[in-house]
Design a protein around this motif. Structure first.
Motif, PDB file in Angstrom:
ATOM      1  N   LEU A  74      19.255 -24.149  45.759  1.00  0.00           N
ATOM      2  CA  LEU A  74      18.440 -24.519  46.899  1.00  0.00           C
ATOM      3  C   LEU A  74      19.033 -25.793  47.486  1.00  0.00           C
ATOM      4  N   SER A  75      19.423 -25.733  48.759  1.00  0.00           N
ATOM      5  CA  SER A  75      19.967 -26.900  49.445  1.00  0.00           C
ATOM      6  C   SER A  75      19.078 -27.249  50.622  1.00  0.00           C
ATOM      7  N   ARG A  76      19.394 -28.342  51.278  1.00  0.00           N
ATOM      8  CA  ARG A  76      18.565 -28.798  52.389  1.00  0.00           C
ATOM      9  C   ARG A  76      18.467 -27.751  53.495  1.00  0.00           C
ATOM     10  N   HIS A  77      19.585 -27.081  53.779  1.00  0.00           N
ATOM     11  CA  HIS A  77      19.603 -26.121  54.881  1.00  0.00           C
ATOM     12  C   HIS A  77      19.154 -24.723  54.473  1.00  0.00           C
ATOM     13  N   SER A  78      18.927 -24.503  53.194  1.00  0.00           N
ATOM     14  CA  SER A  78      18.437 -23.185  52.770  1.00  0.00           C
ATOM     15  C   SER A  78      16.942 -23.195  52.490  1.00  0.00           C
ATOM     16  N   LEU A  79      16.302 -24.343  52.708  1.00  0.00           N
ATOM     17  CA  LEU A  79      14.857 -24.412  52.519  1.00  0.00           C
ATOM     18  C   LEU A  79      14.147 -23.579  53.586  1.00  0.00           C
ATOM     19  N   PRO A  80      13.040 -22.941  53.229  1.00  0.00           N
ATOM     20  CA  PRO A  80      12.282 -22.143  54.209  1.00  0.00           C
ATOM     21  C   PRO A  80      11.505 -23.043  55.163  1.00  0.00           C
ATOM     22  N   LEU A  81      12.239 -23.715  56.081  1.00  0.00           N
ATOM     23  CA  LEU A  81      11.633 -24.649  57.026  1.00  0.00           C
ATOM     24  C   LEU A  81      11.851 -24.153  58.453  1.00  0.00           C
ATOM     25  N   PRO A  82      10.989 -24.528  59.392  1.00  0.00           N
ATOM     26  CA  PRO A  82      11.220 -24.180  60.795  1.00  0.00           C
ATOM     27  C   PRO A  82      12.478 -24.860  61.314  1.00  0.00           C
ATOM     28  N   PHE A  83      13.077 -24.269  62.330  1.00  0.00           N
ATOM     29  CA  PHE A  83      14.363 -24.747  62.848  1.00  0.00           C
ATOM     30  C   PHE A  83      14.309 -26.223  63.255  1.00  0.00           C
ATOM     31  N   TRP A  84      13.209 -26.627  63.903  1.00  0.00           N
ATOM     32  CA  TRP A  84      13.143 -27.995  64.409  1.00  0.00           C
ATOM     33  C   TRP A  84      13.185 -29.031  63.302  1.00  0.00           C
ATOM     34  N   LYS A  85      12.781 -28.653  62.067  1.00  0.00           N
ATOM     35  CA  LYS A  85      12.820 -29.606  60.955  1.00  0.00           C
ATOM     36  C   LYS A  85      14.205 -29.702  60.326  1.00  0.00           C
ATOM     37  N   LYS A  86      15.103 -28.749  60.678  1.00  0.00           N
ATOM     38  CA  LYS A  86      16.445 -28.764  60.097  1.00  0.00           C
ATOM     39  C   LYS A  86      17.479 -29.436  61.007  1.00  0.00           C
ATOM     40  N   ARG A  87      17.110 -29.707  62.249  1.00  0.00           N
ATOM     41  CA  ARG A  87      18.059 -30.296  63.186  1.00  0.00           C
ATOM     42  C   ARG A  87      18.485 -31.691  62.728  1.00  0.00           C
ATOM     43  N   TRP A  88      19.711 -32.048  63.100  1.00  0.00           N
ATOM     44  CA  TRP A  88      20.284 -33.360  62.759  1.00  0.00           C
ATOM     45  C   TRP A  88      20.277 -33.617  61.249  1.00  0.00           C
ATOM     46  N   GLY A  89      20.427 -32.562  60.472  1.00  0.00           N
ATOM     47  CA  GLY A  89      20.491 -32.744  59.026  1.00  0.00           C
ATOM     48  C   GLY A  89      19.133 -32.900  58.377  1.00  0.00           C
ATOM     49  N   GLY A  90      18.059 -32.689  59.138  1.00  0.00           N
ATOM     50  CA  GLY A  90      16.725 -32.786  58.560  1.00  0.00           C
ATOM     51  C   GLY A  90      16.025 -34.065  58.984  1.00  0.00           C
ATOM     52  N   ILE A  91      14.760 -33.959  59.365  1.00  0.00           N
ATOM     53  CA  ILE A  91      13.981 -35.121  59.786  1.00  0.00           C
ATOM     54  C   ILE A  91      13.908 -36.196  58.694  1.00  0.00           C
ATOM     55  N   PRO A  92      13.666 -35.829  57.418  1.00  0.00           N
ATOM     56  CA  PRO A  92      13.628 -36.874  56.375  1.00  0.00           C
ATOM     57  C   PRO A  92      14.923 -37.671  56.279  1.00  0.00           C
ATOM     58  N   SER A  93      16.067 -36.993  56.489  1.00  0.00           N
ATOM     59  CA  SER A  93      17.347 -37.691  56.432  1.00  0.00           C
ATOM     60  C   SER A  93      17.456 -38.716  57.547  1.00  0.00           C
ATOM     61  N   VAL A  94      17.030 -38.337  58.746  1.00  0.00           N
ATOM     62  CA  VAL A  94      17.061 -39.255  59.884  1.00  0.00           C
ATOM     63  C   VAL A  94      16.123 -40.439  59.642  1.00  0.00           C
ATOM     64  N   MET A  95      14.948 -40.161  59.105  1.00  0.00           N
ATOM     65  CA  MET A  95      13.981 -41.224  58.852  1.00  0.00           C
ATOM     66  C   MET A  95      14.504 -42.213  57.810  1.00  0.00           C
ATOM     67  N   GLU A  96      15.180 -41.698  56.802  1.00  0.00           N
ATOM     68  CA  GLU A  96      15.727 -42.597  55.771  1.00  0.00           C
ATOM     69  C   GLU A  96      16.808 -43.496  56.340  1.00  0.00           C
ATOM     70  N   ARG A  97      17.741 -42.907  57.153  1.00  0.00           N
ATOM     71  CA  ARG A  97      18.781 -43.731  57.772  1.00  0.00           C
ATOM     72  C   ARG A  97      18.165 -44.788  58.680  1.00  0.00           C
ATOM     73  N   LEU A  98      17.109 -44.390  59.418  1.00  0.00           N
ATOM     74  CA  LEU A  98      16.449 -45.332  60.322  1.00  0.00           C
ATOM     75  C   LEU A  98      15.851 -46.500  59.546  1.00  0.00           C
ATOM     76  N   ARG A  99      15.234 -46.204  58.419  1.00  0.00           N
ATOM     77  CA  ARG A  99      14.620 -47.248  57.594  1.00  0.00           C
ATOM     78  C   ARG A  99      15.678 -48.222  57.073  1.00  0.00           C
ATOM     79  N   ILE A 100      16.810 -47.687  56.618  1.00  0.00           N
ATOM     80  CA  ILE A 100      17.885 -48.539  56.107  1.00  0.00           C
ATOM     81  C   ILE A 100      18.477 -49.376  57.237  1.00  0.00           C
ATOM     82  N   TRP A 101      18.655 -48.757  58.392  1.00  0.00           N
ATOM     83  CA  TRP A 101      19.213 -49.447  59.561  1.00  0.00           C
ATOM     84  C   TRP A 101      18.341 -50.620  59.968  1.00  0.00           C
ATOM     85  N   LEU A 102      17.034 -50.403  60.023  1.00  0.00           N
ATOM     86  CA  LEU A 102      16.108 -51.465  60.403  1.00  0.00           C
ATOM     87  C   LEU A 102      16.056 -52.574  59.344  1.00  0.00           C
TER      88      LEU A 102
END
Length: 404
Positions: free
Chosen positions: A36-64
């Protein structure tokens, strides 16, 4: 027995490739294994964009937290965000949960706590040092018997170094929720793991990654060069990694070494290899092959060159060295991490002094000498068959899974 492998990526990077190979090896040995990988999870398409919303949120937190700087943006992970894999059918059906590289918004510490509380057997194959430290993937000498992680050098704002400590303390609480068998791919990393406060009370083993010795095999060198369009009359050195511009992979040391060698060409494989060629000294003949995703083609490249050189500054148990050796190609690498466990000095390759370009050049000269090349290549292939073959590695994991 059913095993579920969890890996952020399915094919990108050495850790994902190692996880894929282990899955195939286990299935071939009779252990029902899925991934089971990030892109094989049974998630809607919009949650998989840009490598996954959680991934974007984590980078944003580190950046800030790092003063809106990209400094070491992908060198650290806090595991503050992720997906709940415990809700999937694959997780519920599995007897063993086998973690691999799970960062960049795939498995959060909150989800890891739920995994540990599930009562299933937990195995964690470590491809870097992140499971042992606060937030960093490559912690150098930071990991000792510490009970805190306050002075992280990867964050440029001193006041935000508490991020490392908070994550370290959270990990310690989460790990206490169950039993983990940490599996290091190298003896070097196993020793590091045993010294970490986070491994206290958990089992630590060393099992290498497997390799398909039928795919990576010796081939006719001249025929391989003709097919790839490489020079037939030159000694060729191969340097390859996911991104050749990654400073930790040590391309600068290789270029310094090449200045001391005459009549030897360099073959580059990996992202940015074409772009970086224009920046290299004109007196060094460089052939960029770009990113190579087809493993059969990669095996031909290993077989076509005279040596594979890995001047990495930090390594665990590189797939690239294993692949080259399986193709009968001797390797040269620095004395760091798990590299000296793979390369037996003067027996199947050359272990150069750390961060020493002159020693690296001596190694290239040694392994490409006609009197040494055939013997080293034969020994390299034999070691891979003996130590890293799929059957032997799968059997070690079968025994581990069966333990109560």
């Amino acid at each position: 027995m059913k095993v579920l492998i969890l890996s952020t990526f399915r094919k990108e990077g050495g850790a994902a490739i190692a996880a894929q190979r282990l899955m195939h090896a286990l299935n071939a040995s009779g252990v029902e294994t899925t991934m089971l990988s990030r892109h094989s999870l049974p998630l809607p398409f919009w949650k998989k964009r840009w490598g996954g919303i959680p991934s974007v949120m984590e980078r944003l937190r580190i950046w800030l937290a790092n003063g809106m700087s990209r400094h070491n943006l992908f060198a650290i992970d806090t595991a503050c965000c992720g997906e709940d894999v415990t809700c999937t059918a694959a997780f519920k059906e599995a007897d063993v949960i086998h973690l691999h590289w799970i960062n960049q918004g795939f498995i959060s510490l909150k989800t890891l706590r739920k995994i540990l509380r599930s009562g299933k057997k937990i195995v964690w194959t470590m491809h870097d040092q992140w499971p042992l430290a606060g937030i960093c993937h490559h912690s150098d000498d930071c990991i000792r018997h510490q009970t805190e992680c306050r002075r992280c050098p990867l964050l440029i704002r001193g006041g935000e170094r508490d991020m490392a400590n908070r994550t370290f303390l959270r990990k310690r609480k989460v790990y206490a929720e169950g039993k983990i068998t940490f599996v290091a791919c190298s003896k070097w990393l196993a020793e590091k793991t045993q010294k970490s406060a986070l491994s206290y009370g958990h089992k630590v083993l060393s099992i290498p990654n497997p390799i398909d010795i039928n795919l990576f095999r010796p081939m006719d060198k001249l025929a391989a060069r003709r097919e790839l369009g490489l020079r037939e009359d030159a000694v060729l050195v191969l340097f390859g990694c996911q991104k050749v511009t990654n400073k930790m992979k040590g391309l600068d040391y290789l270029m310094q070494a090449m200045k001391e060698l005459q009549g030897i060409g360099v073959v580059l494989v990996g992202g940015n290899s074409t772009e970086v060629t224009a920046l290299l000294p004109e007196d060094i003949e460089v052939t960029p092959l770009g990113q190579v995703s087809d493993m059969e083609t990669m095996a031909k490249i290993y077989a076509a060159v005279d040596t594979f050189v890995t001047p990495s500054l930090q390594e665990n148990l590189p797939n690239t060295i294993m692949e080259a050796m399986a193709c009968g190609t001797p390797c040269v690498g620095f004395n760091v991490g798990g590299i000296p466990e793979m390369i037996d000095h003067h027996e199947n390759g050359y272990v150069a002094d750390f961060k020493n370009a002159k020693s690296l050049a001596e190694g290239i000269r040694y392994v490409t000498t006609k009197d040494n090349a055939e013997r080293l290549g034969k020994n390299a292939r034999e070691k891979v068959i003996r130590c890293y073959g799929e059957e032997s590695v799968a059997e070690r994991y079968r025994k581990l899974y069966a333990e109560q």
